[in-house]
Design an enzyme around this catalytic site. Structure first.
Site, PDB file in Angstrom:
ATOM      1  N   LYS A   1      24.255  29.112   3.160  1.00  0.00           N
ATOM      2  CA  LYS A   1      24.702  28.661   1.824  1.00  0.00           C
ATOM      3  C   LYS A   1      23.553  27.712   1.107  1.00  0.00           C
ATOM      4  O   LYS A   1      22.906  26.827   1.634  1.00  0.00           O
ATOM      5  CB  LYS A   1      26.122  27.759   1.934  1.00  0.00           C
ATOM      6  CG  LYS A   1      27.164  28.387   2.117  1.00  0.00           C
ATOM      7  CD  LYS A   1      28.320  27.463   2.035  1.00  0.00           C
ATOM      8  CE  LYS A   1      29.729  28.100   2.702  1.00  0.00           C
ATOM      9  NZ  LYS A   1      30.234  29.198   1.538  1.00  0.00           N
TER      10      LYS A   1
ATOM     11  N   ARG B   1      37.595  35.131   6.832  1.00  0.00           N
ATOM     12  CA  ARG B   1      38.296  36.415   7.141  1.00  0.00           C
ATOM     13  C   ARG B   1      38.398  36.844   8.577  1.00  0.00           C
ATOM     14  O   ARG B   1      39.124  37.482   9.051  1.00  0.00           O
ATOM     15  CB  ARG B   1      38.022  37.370   6.105  1.00  0.00           C
ATOM     16  CG  ARG B   1      36.694  37.868   6.223  1.00  0.00           C
ATOM     17  CD  ARG B   1      36.238  38.402   4.858  1.00  0.00           C
ATOM     18  NE  ARG B   1      36.059  37.727   3.663  1.00  0.00           N
ATOM     19  CZ  ARG B   1      35.734  37.966   2.405  1.00  0.00           C
ATOM     20  NH1 ARG B   1      35.295  39.205   2.211  1.00  0.00           N
ATOM     21  NH2 ARG B   1      35.837  36.935   1.680  1.00  0.00           N
TER      22      ARG B   1
HETATM   23  N1  BES Z   1      34.598  28.865   2.397  1.00  0.00           N
HETATM   24  C1  BES Z   1      33.992  29.646   1.603  1.00  0.00           C
HETATM   25  C2  BES Z   1      34.657  29.711   0.187  1.00  0.00           C
HETATM   26  C3  BES Z   1      34.628  28.612  -0.542  1.00  0.00           C
HETATM   27  C4  BES Z   1      33.660  28.388  -1.505  1.00  0.00           C
HETATM   28  C5  BES Z   1      35.407  27.413  -0.494  1.00  0.00           C
HETATM   29  C6  BES Z   1      33.448  27.385  -2.284  1.00  0.00           C
HETATM   30  C7  BES Z   1      35.400  26.348  -1.335  1.00  0.00           C
HETATM   31  C8  BES Z   1      34.407  26.240  -2.326  1.00  0.00           C
HETATM   32  C9  BES Z   1      33.860  31.048   2.147  1.00  0.00           C
HETATM   33  O1  BES Z   1      33.738  30.878   3.571  1.00  0.00           O
HETATM   34  C10 BES Z   1      32.923  31.815   1.493  1.00  0.00           C
HETATM   35  O2  BES Z   1      31.580  31.423   1.882  1.00  0.00           O
HETATM   36  N2  BES Z   1      33.215  32.971   1.018  1.00  0.00           N
HETATM   37  C11 BES Z   1      32.178  33.547   0.359  1.00  0.00           C
HETATM   38  C12 BES Z   1      32.604  35.075   0.578  1.00  0.00           C
HETATM   39  C13 BES Z   1      31.223  36.036   0.360  1.00  0.00           C
HETATM   40  C14 BES Z   1      30.281  35.865   1.260  1.00  0.00           C
HETATM   41  C15 BES Z   1      31.893  37.244   0.547  1.00  0.00           C
HETATM   42  C16 BES Z   1      32.133  33.184  -1.123  1.00  0.00           C
HETATM   43  O3  BES Z   1      33.011  32.922  -1.796  1.00  0.00           O
HETATM   44  O4  BES Z   1      31.001  33.365  -1.763  1.00  0.00           O
HETATM   45 ZN    ZN Z   2      31.763  31.275   4.368  1.00  0.00          ZN
END
Ligand code: BES
Ligand code: ZN
Ligand code: ZN
Length: 487
Positions: A264, A336
């Protein structure tokens, strides 16, 4: 003690007077404050979110009158809930210790079956602060809140139900607010064991070897990068005979989400990525303490998504518990993965009739709906009704997104059965894609997915029931979903 039903005013240093729009003060107040109250109420319309505070000396001590507007009742219950939360906030500001809430001044509200409980809950929630890591704890002045209501029996029941729900919500906030170094998968399991012993549900915890022997390949793929081994936490509450209907609440327990090799850019607050799991724990506590007559499983796949030489890689092909082969498009779409296997476990091992999963699944959901409404997706009309009603009763706003089959091709893989996310050629709809992926692991049984990514944390201040940090969103919602299943 927050929450006590009374029929006669006792000692107080703040009086909360809920005012329904245009109705003013309807009940007889103690003589010492009567005149001041009627002056204060003279130009107080009682419109929603109106408040007025008046502090005056009475018999040598300061007494505050806190007027709150409830509106004309045409709005949603949440508006009135927030009015009580605002009142609680005002009581703290004037440093009141003993608060009395004059429920009888709001006759429409007290008639409404779910409103009294929410009014009490607001005081519990607004009194919360997370002091675990503060040398100087922030302690609210408010120690006692009593609710004056002629219908003593109904008020007493509401006080009790609200206390149990609030305890669940506040436990959720505590576990979500605790950073990853302390809230490991095993620590989460131990929180569940403690809660089970206290509230009356059993807890089974599966470790690495049982996760592997159950063929939970998708869960294990995410978990294996961390030295903290995963835990599948299975809570089981029996409130009804075994042959009656059952439900599983499945919560994403990502104790840390770094994104993995798809690292991230910002990891701020990513220790809160277990808010879905935290909410399941809190909901199980509320359900068991209030002895709902339903059979409920609470399942939390708890692990960490971090970088290491053992972590899963983009391009890996993983076999999930249901046999489907997943091409890892992005290691940051890990929620997921773990939910896929936990949902399979709920249907195939626990043999429940329906599953609701709850997760901080996508950043996109905040773009779609904003930060005051969470998303749900479902394959079942009955669950849709349950969620819509629960949403109003819980004062937690939910909006449905479609499981649009036309977006399914974006998850197709040239090498495996399905990808876990969509790369560059995206058709958009990130939150829906998450739901569509999960649907592949439901055996076509009744299921709903709740995406609470934008609601799990508050920036502080703007939600009057919650300071900065975890909100406990979803606990009340799931409680009210389950409550509707009572026979
Ligand atoms: N935990 C994150 C989603 C999230 C983002 C929660 C910001 C709280 C605040 C999740 O695991 C994630 O990283 N999702 C990605 C999905 C993508 C890689 C398809 C996202 O939202 O960018
Ligand atoms: Zn994630
Ligand atoms: Zn995540």
């Amino acid at each position: 003690m927050i929450g006590k039903a009374i029929t006669k005013l006792e000692n107080y240093d703040a009086l909360v007077i809920p005012v329904e729009e245009g109705k003013g003060i309807l009940i007889e107040l103690p003589e010492a404050v009567r005149e001041a109250a009627s002056l204060a109420a003279a130009d107080f319309k009682g419109k929603k979110s109106d408040t007025k505070v008046l502090t005056m000396p009475v018999d040598g001590k300061l007494v505050s009158l806190v007027l709150i507007g409830l509106g004309d009742g045409s709005g949603i219950l949440k508006d009135r809930f927030l009015a009580f939360a605002q009142a609680a906030q005002k009581c703290k500001e004037v440093k009141a210790v003993r608060v009395s809430v004059l429920m009888d001044n709001a006759p429409e509200l007290t008639k409404c079956p779910f409103a009294k409980e929410k009014a009490v809950e607001a005081f519990h929630l607004a009194n919360y602060s997370f002091n675990e890591f503060k040398s100087q704890p922030e302690v609210s002045s408010v120690e006692e809140v009593s609710f004056l209501c002629a219908d003593e029996k109904a008020m007493t029941a509401a006080v009790e139900e609200a206390a149990n729900c609030a305890a669940g919500i506040l436990k959720t906030r505590d576990v979500v607010n605790t950073p990853a170094m302390d809230m490991t998968p095993e620590q989460m399991a131990s929180e569940a064991r403690k809660a089970g012993a206290f509230c009356g549900f059993s807890v089974k915890v599966l470790g690495k070897s049982e996760i592997l022997s159950n063929n939970m390949g998708a869960f294990w793929a995410v978990a294996k990068g961390s030295a903290h081994e995963p835990r599948l936490i299975v809570m089981e509450y029996h409130g009804a005979p075994a042959d009656e209907t059952s439900i599983a609440l499945v919560g994403k327990g990502m104790m840390y989400d770094s994104g993995g090799f798809n690292l991230k850019k910002s990891m701020t607050y990513m220790y809160t990525d277990m808010a879905g799991g935290g909410a399941v724990l809190g909901a199980m506590m509320a359900i068991a303490k209030n002895k709902l007559k339903v059979n409920v499983y609470g399942i939390i796949p708890a692990c960490q998504n971090i970088l290491s030489r053992d972590a899963y890689l983009p391009g890996d092909i993983i076999t999930a518990m249901n046999g489907k082969k997943i091409e890892v498009d992005n290691t940051d779409a890990e929620g997921r993965m773990v939910l896929a296997d936990a949902i399979t476990y709920a249907f195939r091992v626990c043999k429940v009739d329906r599953v609701i999963d709850i997760a901080t699944l996508t950043g996109a959901v905040g773009t779609a709906l904003g930060k005051r409404t969470a998303a749900y997706m479902t394959n079942d009309d009955c669950i849709r009704q349950l969620i819509q009603k629960a949403s109003r009763r819980a004062c937690e706003k939910m909006w449905e997104l479609p499981l649009d089959e036309e977006l399914m091709p974006s998850l197709s893989s040239h090498i495996a059965d399905i990808k876990n996310s969509v790369g560059a050629s995206s058709m958009g709809g990130g939150s829906i894609i998450g739901g569509l992926f999960l649907q592949e692991f439901t055996d076509n049984k009744p299921w709903a997915h709740l995406d609470i990514a934008a609601l799990a944390g508050a920036e502080g201040g703007y939600i009057p029931t919650s300071p900065k940090g975890s909100t406990g969103f979803g606990v009340s919602l799931m409680y009210h979903i389950v409550k509707q299943l009572e026979k």
